[in-house]
Design an enzyme around this catalytic site. Structure first.
Site, PDB file in Angstrom:
ATOM      1  CG  ASN A 108     -16.016  14.649   4.910  1.00  0.00           C
ATOM      2  OD1 ASN A 108     -16.966  14.168   5.523  1.00  0.00           O
ATOM      3  ND2 ASN A 108     -15.783  14.377   3.642  1.00  0.00           N
ATOM      4  CB  CYS A 138     -13.424 -27.172  14.473  1.00  0.00           C
ATOM      5  SG  CYS A 138     -14.486 -25.691  14.443  1.00  0.00           S
ATOM      6  CB  ILE A 140     -28.608   6.082  19.416  1.00  0.00           C
ATOM      7  CG1 ILE A 140     -29.113   4.872  20.213  1.00  0.00           C
ATOM      8  CG2 ILE A 140     -28.370   5.750  17.947  1.00  0.00           C
ATOM      9  CD1 ILE A 140     -30.531   4.492  19.890  1.00  0.00           C
ATOM     10  CG  ASP A 141     -24.644   4.889  16.101  1.00  0.00           C
ATOM     11  OD1 ASP A 141     -25.396   3.903  16.204  1.00  0.00           O
ATOM     12  OD2 ASP A 141     -24.672   5.672  15.135  1.00  0.00           O
ATOM     13  CB  SER A 142     -21.132   7.917  20.842  1.00  0.00           C
ATOM     14  OG  SER A 142     -22.122   8.876  21.148  1.00  0.00           O
ATOM     15  CD  GLU A 183      -9.909 -25.807  15.244  1.00  0.00           C
ATOM     16  OE1 GLU A 183      -9.475 -25.969  14.106  1.00  0.00           O
ATOM     17  OE2 GLU A 183     -11.053 -25.341  15.481  1.00  0.00           O
ATOM     18  CB  THR A 196     -19.048   5.400  18.147  1.00  0.00           C
ATOM     19  OG1 THR A 196     -18.998   6.606  17.374  1.00  0.00           O
ATOM     20  CG2 THR A 196     -18.186   5.548  19.393  1.00  0.00           C
ATOM     21  CB  SER A 249     -17.365 -22.970  16.519  1.00  0.00           C
ATOM     22  OG  SER A 249     -18.416 -22.590  15.661  1.00  0.00           O
ATOM     23  N   GLY A 254     -23.739  12.462  22.130  1.00  0.00           N
ATOM     24  CA  GLY A 254     -25.147  12.598  22.475  1.00  0.00           C
ATOM     25  C   GLY A 254     -26.040  11.825  21.539  1.00  0.00           C
ATOM     26  CD  GLU A 287     -23.358   5.823  11.347  1.00  0.00           C
ATOM     27  OE1 GLU A 287     -24.141   6.622  11.896  1.00  0.00           O
ATOM     28  OE2 GLU A 287     -22.252   5.510  11.822  1.00  0.00           O
ATOM     29  CE  LYS A 296     -10.814 -28.074  11.296  1.00  0.00           C
ATOM     30  NZ  LYS A 296     -10.781 -26.652  11.709  1.00  0.00           N
TER      31      LYS A 296
END
Length: 579
Positions: free
Chosen positions: A385, A151, A307-309, A41, A409, A188, A305, A414, A115
């Site tokens: 912050n 589609c 887990i996300d990053s 498409e 990250t 899609s 250090g 969050e 379409k």
């Protein structure tokens, strides 16, 4: 008749580049004896072009490119190309364009087909630009009647869904006209498990109408959307006879026997082996294409250090190669020695370069500058912050100086409850895992280490070649998550366990369940109230976040349309019966 499917990865707006992709696949298809080539498409301009469609010059350039492409194509090959065409009835109240398929053959643009069903839900807003086609679309090629759809035209089978979403069903209309074959040009977008759902739906329609269906889908990342490819073909019994590659470009062939209406193929790629494998491939593709299509080569990210990053660094390394990923350690007085060691070990496992930029001195400078204004006030989230924003400034400085794309990250859990800092850890050009809940982050990291242990091949630009026994250090997987913005801090100080939080968020965000329904499912009322209130109050943050790769059916991105200035906070359940 030999039919080819070109599963293409277009760049939105790159008309010459996209046309060249079509031409290259057409030449290969013709060399292999194909008579008909299908492309996705809006394959000429890429999907979704959004407000590029509002510019008449863009539409005119698209038409010129289409004409030139028609002249360049092999003369004995018919090609269906997705494009936008002008609506001659626009002055009578219709929208200015159609979402169309152009039939190119013998150096000319033949018929165009429009379409009929225009989606306006989730990430789609096609009625903003297009008028719906009014009639069924059919072409005759070598005495074979081919029904042509685009589609959404396939997504209205009331037997499969339990109801109709639109007044008409284009597939039913074509079946009633006695077509021999139905083709669908699609773009899609991906979400977890959608390829399997799509295949079940299309197989149902092929079986119901006793008509073969061929489905050509776009692949690649375009902004926050990822397209998985997984093009398909079904015989008239609903059996899958071909399945294209997931997350990669492909060209494959089918044979259609008009005598017995049998459709056959030698292409039957398997689905990814697990949800984690599917998500990994999608995220790698999304990062690779976003970086490439935005004109970057290298990326930078804060490597804490945590887990996300660590997961984002692994995805980026797989997408771009270790030489194009830079991790930055920014330790504060509250950063544990273990976190520095873990971040360093993760970087070494991946083979990426790192910089260590301590921020203690910068924190002291802020304290001195604000000392008078803050006199008599105790420390609170303000100082926390500031640390995040110092880090955000340093990362943006590296991005500006060296031309790196900054990857943020933060995960979906969050982002949902606002456990993130504007102009700090939310800084970035792309939020890689913003649609991945925290519990799924852990699952992906465990899966990644299992692949490393067994020796694996992925869709990496440069596969994760490392002698390490694991990609993500075990200590990162085992230690309690913490932002480390004050002494002995843990996420559990502010949030419920991620297992409970993610279940509440899934019910509230994805399933749109009420507070009462969630509580009745057995989740603690006070935790449910807190999570929902936090999610509602964090909308202003999400509005200012970088684009996040969409991998679920309800992402904080294009399809998320919540107001910021609105009364969404739950009242005290003890004081009101109306929740």
């Amino acid at each position: 008749m030999k039919i080819a499917i070109a599963q293409l990865n277009p760049t939105i707006g790159d008309l010459p580049g996209n046309a060249q992709k079509i031409l290259t696949r057409a030449q290969t298809a013709a060399e292999n004896g194909a008579r008909l080539l299908l492309t996705p498409e809006l394959s000429l301009c890429g999907y979704p072009p959004k407000d590029l469609l509002l510019y008449p010059d863009f539409i005119a350039a698209m038409h010129r490119e289409l004409q030139q492409l028609a002249r360049q194509l092999p003369s004995d090959l018919a090609v269906l190309v997705g494009t936008a065409t002008e609506n001659p009835q626009a002055d009578s109240g219709g929208k200015p364009l159609f979402n169309s398929i152009a039939w190119l053959q013998n150096g000319e643009i033949g018929a165009t087909f429009h379409k009929r069903l225009l989606p306006t839900y989730d990430v789609f807003d096609e009625q903003r630009y297009f008028d719906p086609g009014k009639t069924s679309n059919c072409l005759n090629l070598d005495n074979i009647r081919i029904g042509v759809t685009i589609c959404e035209d396939l997504w209205n089978d009331e037997q499969f869904w339990g109801k109709r979403h639109y007044p008409c069903n284009p597939i039913e209309d074509l079946a009633n006209q006695g077509v021999d074959l139905i083709v669908n040009l699609s773009a899609s977008p991906y979400s977890l498990n959608k390829p399997k759902l799509r295949e079940a739906m299309l197989g149902h329609s092929a079986q119901r109408y006793r008509c073969p269906i061929i489905y050509a889908n776009q692949v690649g990342g375009n902004d926050d959307l990822i397209f998985d490819g997984c093009s398909l073909a079904f015989d008239r019994t609903g059996k899958t006879v071909a399945r294209g590659n997931a997350m990669t470009e492909a060209l494959f062939f089918l044979e259609f026997n008009s005598t017995n209406q049998q459709l056959t193929s030698q292409t039957t790629n398997a689905f990814p082996a697990s949800e984690e494998a599917e998500l990994w491939s999608a995220l790698v593709l999304g990062v690779r294409d976003y970086v490439r299509k935005c004109g970057f080569q290298k990326v930078v990210l804060g490597l804490s250090g945590g887990i996300d990053s660590s997961l984002v660094a692994a995805i980026a390394t797989c997408a771009l190669g270790a030489e194009n990923v830079v991790g930055v350690l920014m330790s504060s007085p509250y950063t544990s020695d273990r976190s520095v060691t873990d971040a360093t070990q993760c970087a070494q496992n991946l083979g990426i370069a790192t910089h260590h930029l301590p921020i203690a001195g910068i924190m002291e400078a802020y304290d001195r500058s604000l000392k008078g204004v803050f006199a008599g006030l105790g420390e609170d989230v303000t100082e926390e912050n500031l640390q995040s924003r110092i880090r955000g400034n340093l990362l943006m400085a590296l991005s500006n100086k060296f031309g790196y794309l900054l990857l943020s990250t933060g995960n979906k859990s969050e982002m949902a409850v606002g456990y993130c800092t504007l102009y700090g850890d939310m800084n970035g050009g792309l939020a890689v895992i913003a649609d991945v809940p925290k519990t799924r982050v852990y699952a992906l990291c465990h899966w990644l280490n299992q692949q490393q242990a067994t020796g694996w091949q992925s869709n990496c630009e440069r596969c994760l070649h490392t002698q390490a026994a694991e990609i993500i250090p075990q200590n990162i997987l085992e230690k309690p998550p913490s932002a480390e913005l004050k002494p002995d801090q843990a996420d559990s100080d502010s949030l419920p366990s991620y297992e409970i939080l993610d279940e509440i968020l899934d019910r509230f965000i994805h399933k749109h369940q009420s507070r009462q329904t969630i509580v009745e499912a057995g989740l603690p009322a006070e935790v449910v109230d807190k999570a929902i209130n936090l999610a509602n109050k964090a909308e202003f943050k999400r509005r200012q976040a970088p684009p996040g790769l969409k991998v679920t059916d309800r992402a904080f991105g294009t399809g998320w349309r919540m107001p910021v200035a609105a009364q969404k906070t739950l009242p005290n359940p003890e004081k009101s019966k109306h929740l």
